[in-house]
Design a protein around this motif. Structure first.
Motif, PDB file in Angstrom:
ATOM      1  N   SER A   1       3.040  13.157  -3.024  1.00 32.63           N
ATOM      2  CA  SER A   1       3.755  14.428  -3.253  1.00 32.63           C
ATOM      3  C   SER A   1       4.393  14.444  -4.630  1.00 32.63           C
ATOM      4  CB  SER A   1       4.877  14.582  -2.220  1.00 32.63           C
ATOM      5  OG  SER A   1       4.328  14.663  -0.937  1.00 32.63           O
TER       6      SER A   1
ATOM      7  N   ALA B   1       5.618  16.025 -13.512  1.00 33.90           N
ATOM      8  CA  ALA B   1       5.868  14.821 -14.313  1.00 33.90           C
ATOM      9  C   ALA B   1       5.825  13.651 -13.346  1.00 33.90           C
ATOM     10  CB  ALA B   1       7.218  14.900 -15.007  1.00 33.90           C
ATOM     11  N   VAL B   2       5.057  12.643 -13.699  1.00 31.78           N
ATOM     12  CA  VAL B   2       4.843  11.518 -12.772  1.00 31.78           C
ATOM     13  C   VAL B   2       5.253  10.210 -13.439  1.00 31.78           C
ATOM     14  CG1 VAL B   2       3.157  10.284 -11.377  1.00 31.78           C
ATOM     15  CG2 VAL B   2       2.960  12.770 -11.656  1.00 31.78           C
TER      16      VAL B   2
ATOM     17  N   ALA C   1       5.413  -1.266  -9.435  1.00 33.60           N
ATOM     18  CA  ALA C   1       4.730  -1.952  -8.330  1.00 33.60           C
ATOM     19  C   ALA C   1       3.869  -0.987  -7.531  1.00 33.60           C
ATOM     20  CB  ALA C   1       5.767  -2.602  -7.436  1.00 33.60           C
TER      21      ALA C   1
ATOM     22  N   LEU D   1       1.197   0.895  -5.537  1.00 35.92           N
ATOM     23  CA  LEU D   1       0.024   0.472  -4.772  1.00 35.92           C
ATOM     24  C   LEU D   1      -1.094   1.499  -4.889  1.00 35.92           C
ATOM     25  CD1 LEU D   1       1.906  -0.792  -1.592  1.00 35.92           C
ATOM     26  CD2 LEU D   1       1.087  -2.133  -3.525  1.00 35.92           C
TER      27      LEU D   1
ATOM     28  N   GLY E   1      -0.690   5.564  -6.030  1.00 39.49           N
ATOM     29  CA  GLY E   1      -0.504   6.929  -6.509  1.00 39.49           C
ATOM     30  C   GLY E   1      -0.210   7.063  -7.990  1.00 39.49           C
ATOM     31  N   SER E   2       0.928   6.537  -8.431  1.00 39.90           N
ATOM     32  CA  SER E   2       1.293   6.746  -9.836  1.00 39.90           C
ATOM     33  C   SER E   2       0.371   5.959 -10.761  1.00 39.90           C
ATOM     34  CB  SER E   2       2.766   6.412 -10.088  1.00 39.90           C
ATOM     35  OG  SER E   2       3.039   5.072  -9.787  1.00 39.90           O
ATOM     36  N   ALA E   3      -0.164   4.843 -10.288  1.00 41.99           N
ATOM     37  CA  ALA E   3      -1.141   4.096 -11.103  1.00 41.99           C
ATOM     38  C   ALA E   3      -2.388   4.947 -11.308  1.00 41.99           C
ATOM     39  CB  ALA E   3      -1.494   2.778 -10.412  1.00 41.99           C
TER      40      ALA E   3
ATOM     41  N   ASP F   1      10.563  22.494   0.501  1.00 43.05           N
ATOM     42  CA  ASP F   1      11.346  21.553   1.305  1.00 43.05           C
ATOM     43  C   ASP F   1      12.700  21.197   0.682  1.00 43.05           C
ATOM     44  OD1 ASP F   1       9.893  20.330  -0.703  1.00 43.05           O
ATOM     45  OD2 ASP F   1       8.654  19.157   0.664  1.00 43.05           O
TER      46      ASP F   1
ATOM     47  N   GLU G   1      16.984  15.159  -2.122  1.00 43.03           N
ATOM     48  CA  GLU G   1      15.578  14.790  -2.024  1.00 43.03           C
ATOM     49  C   GLU G   1      15.425  13.426  -2.699  1.00 43.03           C
ATOM     50  OE1 GLU G   1      12.065  17.354  -1.570  1.00 43.03           O
ATOM     51  OE2 GLU G   1      11.961  17.072  -3.734  1.00 43.03           O
ATOM     52  N   ALA G   2      14.966  12.445  -1.920  1.00 43.00           N
ATOM     53  CA  ALA G   2      14.769  11.097  -2.461  1.00 43.00           C
ATOM     54  C   ALA G   2      13.282  10.882  -2.688  1.00 43.00           C
ATOM     55  CB  ALA G   2      15.331  10.063  -1.496  1.00 43.00           C
ATOM     56  N   PHE G   3      12.961  10.260  -3.829  1.00 47.71           N
ATOM     57  CA  PHE G   3      11.571  10.112  -4.230  1.00 47.71           C
ATOM     58  C   PHE G   3      10.931   8.791  -3.815  1.00 47.71           C
ATOM     59  CE2 PHE G   3      11.093  13.138  -8.103  1.00 47.71           C
ATOM     60  CZ  PHE G   3      11.134  14.209  -7.247  1.00 47.71           C
TER      61      PHE G   3
ATOM     62  N   THR H   1      11.489   4.291  -2.606  1.00 44.39           N
ATOM     63  CA  THR H   1      12.077   3.236  -1.801  1.00 44.39           C
ATOM     64  C   THR H   1      13.282   2.584  -2.469  1.00 44.39           C
ATOM     65  OG1 THR H   1      10.448   1.783  -2.792  1.00 44.39           O
ATOM     66  CG2 THR H   1       9.943   2.645  -0.605  1.00 44.39           C
ATOM     67  N   ARG H   2      13.400   2.698  -3.800  1.00 48.22           N
ATOM     68  CA  ARG H   2      14.471   1.969  -4.491  1.00 48.22           C
ATOM     69  C   ARG H   2      15.762   2.771  -4.558  1.00 48.22           C
ATOM     70  NH1 ARG H   2      12.803   1.234  -9.814  1.00 48.22           N
ATOM     71  NH2 ARG H   2      11.203   2.752  -9.445  1.00 48.22           N
TER      72      ARG H   2
HETATM   73  C1  LIG Z   1       8.874  15.678  -1.952  1.00 47.59           C
HETATM   74  C2  LIG Z   1       8.555  14.595  -2.971  1.00 47.59           C
HETATM   75  C3  LIG Z   1       8.479  14.922  -4.318  1.00 47.59           C
HETATM   76  C4  LIG Z   1       8.183  13.940  -5.261  1.00 47.59           C
HETATM   77  N1  LIG Z   1       8.117  14.295  -6.575  1.00 47.59           N
HETATM   78  C5  LIG Z   1       7.821  13.369  -7.507  1.00 47.59           C
HETATM   79  C6  LIG Z   1       7.741  13.725  -8.898  1.00 47.59           C
HETATM   80  O1  LIG Z   1       7.954  14.879  -9.284  1.00 47.59           O
HETATM   81  N2  LIG Z   1       7.406  12.736  -9.775  1.00 47.59           N
HETATM   82  C7  LIG Z   1       7.182  11.435  -9.372  1.00 47.59           C
HETATM   83  O2  LIG Z   1       6.888  10.588 -10.228  1.00 47.59           O
HETATM   84  N3  LIG Z   1       7.276  11.077  -8.069  1.00 47.59           N
HETATM   85  C8  LIG Z   1       7.557  12.007  -7.135  1.00 47.59           C
HETATM   86  N4  LIG Z   1       7.621  11.641  -5.814  1.00 47.59           N
HETATM   87  C9  LIG Z   1       7.294  10.259  -5.447  1.00 47.59           C
HETATM   88  C10 LIG Z   1       5.770  10.097  -5.331  1.00 47.59           C
HETATM   89  O3  LIG Z   1       5.259  10.919  -4.293  1.00 47.59           O
HETATM   90  C11 LIG Z   1       5.379   8.644  -5.005  1.00 47.59           C
HETATM   91  O4  LIG Z   1       6.035   8.237  -3.833  1.00 47.59           O
HETATM   92  C12 LIG Z   1       5.736   7.678  -6.127  1.00 47.59           C
HETATM   93  O5  LIG Z   1       5.099   8.103  -7.327  1.00 47.59           O
HETATM   94  C13 LIG Z   1       5.269   6.275  -5.786  1.00 47.59           C
HETATM   95  O6  LIG Z   1       3.917   6.323  -5.413  1.00 47.59           O
HETATM   96  P1  LIG Z   1       2.923   5.113  -5.740  1.00 47.59           P
HETATM   97  O7  LIG Z   1       1.714   5.335  -4.912  1.00 47.59           O
HETATM   98  O8  LIG Z   1       2.756   4.908  -7.199  1.00 47.59           O
HETATM   99  O9  LIG Z   1       3.722   3.848  -5.262  1.00 47.59           O
HETATM  100  P2  LIG Z   1       3.659   3.166  -3.826  1.00 47.59           P
HETATM  101  O10 LIG Z   1       2.528   2.262  -3.806  1.00 47.59           O
HETATM  102  O11 LIG Z   1       3.771   4.186  -2.774  1.00 47.59           O
HETATM  103  O12 LIG Z   1       4.998   2.344  -3.932  1.00 47.59           O
HETATM  104  C14 LIG Z   1       6.250   2.990  -4.155  1.00 47.59           C
HETATM  105  C15 LIG Z   1       7.305   1.929  -4.262  1.00 47.59           C
HETATM  106  O13 LIG Z   1       7.437   1.346  -2.987  1.00 47.59           O
HETATM  107  C16 LIG Z   1       7.349  -0.031  -3.119  1.00 47.59           C
HETATM  108  N5  LIG Z   1       6.556  -0.501  -1.979  1.00 47.59           N
HETATM  109  C17 LIG Z   1       5.399   0.012  -1.550  1.00 47.59           C
HETATM  110  N6  LIG Z   1       4.985  -0.657  -0.475  1.00 47.59           N
HETATM  111  C18 LIG Z   1       5.895  -1.594  -0.246  1.00 47.59           C
HETATM  112  C19 LIG Z   1       6.045  -2.608   0.720  1.00 47.59           C
HETATM  113  N7  LIG Z   1       5.133  -2.808   1.674  1.00 47.59           N
HETATM  114  N8  LIG Z   1       7.143  -3.395   0.655  1.00 47.59           N
HETATM  115  C20 LIG Z   1       8.057  -3.211  -0.291  1.00 47.59           C
HETATM  116  N9  LIG Z   1       7.997  -2.268  -1.226  1.00 47.59           N
HETATM  117  C21 LIG Z   1       6.924  -1.482  -1.203  1.00 47.59           C
HETATM  118  C22 LIG Z   1       6.615  -0.313  -4.414  1.00 47.59           C
HETATM  119  O14 LIG Z   1       7.120  -1.512  -4.981  1.00 47.59           O
HETATM  120  C23 LIG Z   1       6.971   0.840  -5.270  1.00 47.59           C
HETATM  121  O15 LIG Z   1       8.121   0.584  -6.042  1.00 47.59           O
HETATM  122  C24 LIG Z   1       7.951  12.608  -4.862  1.00 47.59           C
HETATM  123  C25 LIG Z   1       8.032  12.276  -3.505  1.00 47.59           C
HETATM  124  C26 LIG Z   1       8.333  13.236  -2.578  1.00 47.59           C
HETATM  125  C27 LIG Z   1       8.407  12.852  -1.123  1.00 47.59           C
END
Ligand SMILES: Cc1cc2nc3c(=O)[nH]c(=O)nc-3n(C[C@H](O)[C@H](O)[C@H](O)COP(=O)(O)OP(=O)(O)OC[C@H]3O[C@@H](n4cnc5c(N)ncnc54)[C@H](O)[C@@H]3O)c2cc1C
Length: 228
Positions: free
Chosen positions: A55, A71-72, A77, A79, A81-83, A103, A223-225, A227-228
């Protein structure tokens, strides 16, 4: 707003370096037409290269129907999405999108809106600031970031007609400029609505300060984005 389950294709028109660790994306409709409407604070789900769905909040003005600006932040770390956004997504790619979802909406008719952004949490709050300005509604935006180099939309906010309503808090410059949630709450009228968005820890601090001040839950929106 669209049916929650309906997916529609969007094309990546532009991708650029927005700030340190942050890319900007401009998405348009695959057929070049209008996109589904959104409200300030709305978000979109994208299915990214590799098949992972994430999202993202929409940062542009809801009056714009021809594009979504995102903006992303690259999660160190990540897994998936952002990568995928930073490393695999290219201009011209077509992605399935779902939403937008309303929301994190603005409350109607607030006497004042206090917008608290932590890092990438600025995205929905930029759209809110724009909408509040257009409506002539009073608001203050506090933007906490490591530094201006890491602050998405810094140039846009500095050039905005409401730039004087933006308070910057850069943690790398020392404690003096850090965002003091309690002080920010104390400076706005008691009937204000408060919106906090950012990493989980930032939002938790905002909630804790608001509760300590006795701020009513119905005037606190979060709204929290992550885990940290
Ligand atoms: C409504 C909403 C709006 C959002 N808007 C934005 C936005 O505008 N821009 C933006 O950049 N992001 C936004 N986000 C966040 C985005 O959706 C992703 O969650 C975020 O980019 C991380 O995704 P990822 O796949 O890169 O990381 P993930 O792989 O999902 O990991 C996210 C974090 O969780 C940690 N993690 C994952 N799995 C584990 C595990 N098993 N144990 C411990 N730690 C773990 C990772 O270390 C990492 O730091 C939004 C989220 C929501 C819900």
């Amino acid at each position: 707003m669209t049916d929650d389950d309906a997916s529609f294709p969007v094309r990546v028109l532009r991708k650029w370096h927005e700030a340190e660790g942050v890319v900007g994306l401009e998405l348009v409709a695959f057929d070049g037409g209008k996109l589904p409407a959104f409200m300030a604070g709305g978000s979109l789900e994208l299915t990214l290269p590799g098949g992972i769905a994430r999202s993202y909040s929409i940062a542009n003005a809801p009056t714009e129907r021809h594009r979504y600006l995102l903006a992303v932040l690259r999660e160190p770390a990540s897994l998936g999405g952002s990568a995928a956004v930073h490393e695999r997504l290219r201009e011209g790619d077509v992605l399935p999108a779902r939403g937008p979802w309303d929301d994190f909406p603005l409350a109607a008719g607030a006497v004042h809106s206090l917008l608290l952004a932590g890092g990438i949490g600025i995205t929905p709050l930029v759209a809110m600031a724009h909408q509040l300005y257009r409506q002539g509604a009073p608001f203050t935006l506090h933007y906490a970031a490591r530094g201006v180099h890491a602050a998405a939309f810094a140039a846009q906010l500095r050039a905005a007609p409401y730039a004087h309503r933006v308070c910057w808090h850069f943690s790398h410059r020392g404690v003096g400029e850090r965002l003091d949630f309690t002080a920010a709450l104390a400076r706005v009228p008691w009937l204000s609505h408060v919106y906090a968005c950012g990493p989980t820890a930032f939002v938790a601090q905002a909630v804790e300060a608001a509760r300590r001040c006795g701020w009513p839950e119905e005037r606190l929106h979060i709204e929290a984005f992550g885990t940290r």
